[in-house]
Design an enzyme around this catalytic site. Sequence first.
Site, PDB file in Angstrom:
ATOM      1  N   LYS A  51       0.802  -1.238   0.000  1.00  0.00           N
ATOM      2  CA  LYS A  51       0.000   0.000   0.000  1.00  0.00           C
ATOM      3  C   LYS A  51       0.829   1.280   0.000  1.00  0.00           C
ATOM      4  O   LYS A  51       0.346   2.353   0.340  1.00  0.00           O
ATOM      5  CB  LYS A  51      -1.006   0.044   1.169  1.00  0.00           C
ATOM      6  N   GLY A  53       2.539   2.242  -2.819  1.00  0.00           N
ATOM      7  CA  GLY A  53       2.736   2.714  -4.190  1.00  0.00           C
ATOM      8  C   GLY A  53       3.474   1.705  -5.058  1.00  0.00           C
ATOM      9  O   GLY A  53       4.054   2.066  -6.084  1.00  0.00           O
ATOM     10  N   TRP A  56       2.355   1.616  -8.740  1.00  0.00           N
ATOM     11  CA  TRP A  56       2.854   2.798  -9.457  1.00  0.00           C
ATOM     12  C   TRP A  56       4.340   2.620  -9.809  1.00  0.00           C
ATOM     13  O   TRP A  56       4.756   2.852 -10.951  1.00  0.00           O
ATOM     14  CB  TRP A  56       2.644   4.025  -8.561  1.00  0.00           C
ATOM     15  N   HIS A 113       7.758  -7.577  -1.459  1.00  0.00           N
ATOM     16  CA  HIS A 113       7.330  -6.916  -0.224  1.00  0.00           C
ATOM     17  C   HIS A 113       8.213  -7.354   0.945  1.00  0.00           C
ATOM     18  O   HIS A 113       7.937  -6.995   2.087  1.00  0.00           O
ATOM     19  CB  HIS A 113       5.873  -7.264   0.111  1.00  0.00           C
ATOM     20  N   ARG A 135       5.885   5.469   1.915  1.00  0.00           N
ATOM     21  CA  ARG A 135       4.739   6.393   1.912  1.00  0.00           C
ATOM     22  C   ARG A 135       4.374   6.738   3.348  1.00  0.00           C
ATOM     23  O   ARG A 135       4.624   5.941   4.261  1.00  0.00           O
ATOM     24  CB  ARG A 135       3.552   5.697   1.223  1.00  0.00           C
ATOM     25  N   TYR A 201       6.685   8.296  -1.976  1.00  0.00           N
ATOM     26  CA  TYR A 201       5.439   8.454  -2.746  1.00  0.00           C
ATOM     27  C   TYR A 201       5.061   9.928  -2.865  1.00  0.00           C
ATOM     28  O   TYR A 201       4.747  10.427  -3.944  1.00  0.00           O
ATOM     29  CB  TYR A 201       4.339   7.666  -2.028  1.00  0.00           C
ATOM     30  N   ARG A 269      -7.477   2.968  -5.861  1.00  0.00           N
ATOM     31  CA  ARG A 269      -8.578   3.524  -5.075  1.00  0.00           C
ATOM     32  C   ARG A 269      -8.659   5.013  -5.351  1.00  0.00           C
ATOM     33  O   ARG A 269      -9.467   5.480  -6.120  1.00  0.00           O
ATOM     34  CB  ARG A 269      -8.358   3.220  -3.580  1.00  0.00           C
ATOM     35  N   LYS A 270      -7.747   5.805  -4.730  1.00  0.00           N
ATOM     36  CA  LYS A 270      -7.755   7.254  -4.964  1.00  0.00           C
ATOM     37  C   LYS A 270      -6.427   7.745  -5.512  1.00  0.00           C
ATOM     38  O   LYS A 270      -6.369   8.694  -6.279  1.00  0.00           O
ATOM     39  CB  LYS A 270      -8.039   7.971  -3.644  1.00  0.00           C
ATOM     40  N   GLY A 271      -5.348   7.165  -4.991  1.00  0.00           N
ATOM     41  CA  GLY A 271      -4.018   7.570  -5.444  1.00  0.00           C
ATOM     42  C   GLY A 271      -3.675   8.995  -5.074  1.00  0.00           C
ATOM     43  O   GLY A 271      -3.068   9.724  -5.848  1.00  0.00           O
TER      44      GLY A 271
END
Length: 303
Positions: A51, A53, A56, A113, A135, A201, A269-271
């Site tokens: 979660k 990024g 991306w 990860h 992030r 991020y 989701r929203k980024g």
Amino acid sequence: INHNLYKYEGFWYHQGFWFHSNASFSIEVIMALQDEFQAQPSNVFLASHPKSGTTWLKALAFAIVSRAMLKNNTDSNTVHPLLTTSSLECVPFMETELFLNNPYHANDLIATHLPYSLLPKSIISSNCRIVYICRNPKDVLISFWHFMKQLRDNLSPPIKLEDAFELFTRGVSPNGSCWDHVVGYRKASLERPDQVLFLIYEEMKKDPKNEVRKLAKFIGYPFSEEEDVDEEVEKIIELCSFEKLSKVNEANKNAEETPKVIPNDVYFRKGEVGDSINYLTMEMVEILDKITLEKYDGLDISF
Ligand code: A3P
């Protein structure tokens, strides 16, 4: 998703081989990787706490590397592979696809990860490059909470934010603690900047051109400083933007014959930066900020 987590070498994991799903980040797999995974010096590892990024970063690195491939192709109508490949699948995860299949991958990019301390030793000794994305833990928590709610089976009630918060602050989440995960890679990047690039991020959101250039240079596909190249950098940023990737993913999803164990759209989701403010109480913010300040003390990490 937080049920049945076990602490292994300081981090929390599921147990058992779940090879049928793309969520098999388990203790057994990690142990097997330690002994069996052979990194190649040309590999580039894209590491992250979930979660932060990952999607991306995978897309950006893939787009950077494959632009060279497109340049060599004289047909100007060739579509960038990111528009036809799911951005999630463009870089395999070491813990899942790579372990299961042939460890050869066309462009040497591998996602993970795993915390720094649990990386297979061959990664460190072969001196290959590692790019880490970090992030703000507040946004990681909120992103993760939404992710967990989406993945739950319909029989169990959705996890409450208070419970997710409590577990997260104690470090109990798959691959957590989030803070210790970051600290491991941050220290490595300070000790060996040639081997580990540490990206943030929020910085990438603020100054994508600079960060994308930095990333491209580090992974061995630098952009030149000329002005027309700026356009090329901008194209890659646009191609990998949240808006574009989520749309492409939606289109790919509709074309799929069998639905995935974890559907692709839960990765989009929203980024945005700072969305956690819409969910966390002042008290939660204070606690999370305090842990962050303490854990990242002296490591020059700011959001
Ligand atoms: P939000 O839930 O805050 O929206 P990961 O890829 O590590 O699982 O992280 C998922 C988070 O990254 C989600 O955050 C997701 O929306 C965001 N994300 C996915 N693609 C992105 C992109 N191209 N640009 C910026 N953020 C992106």
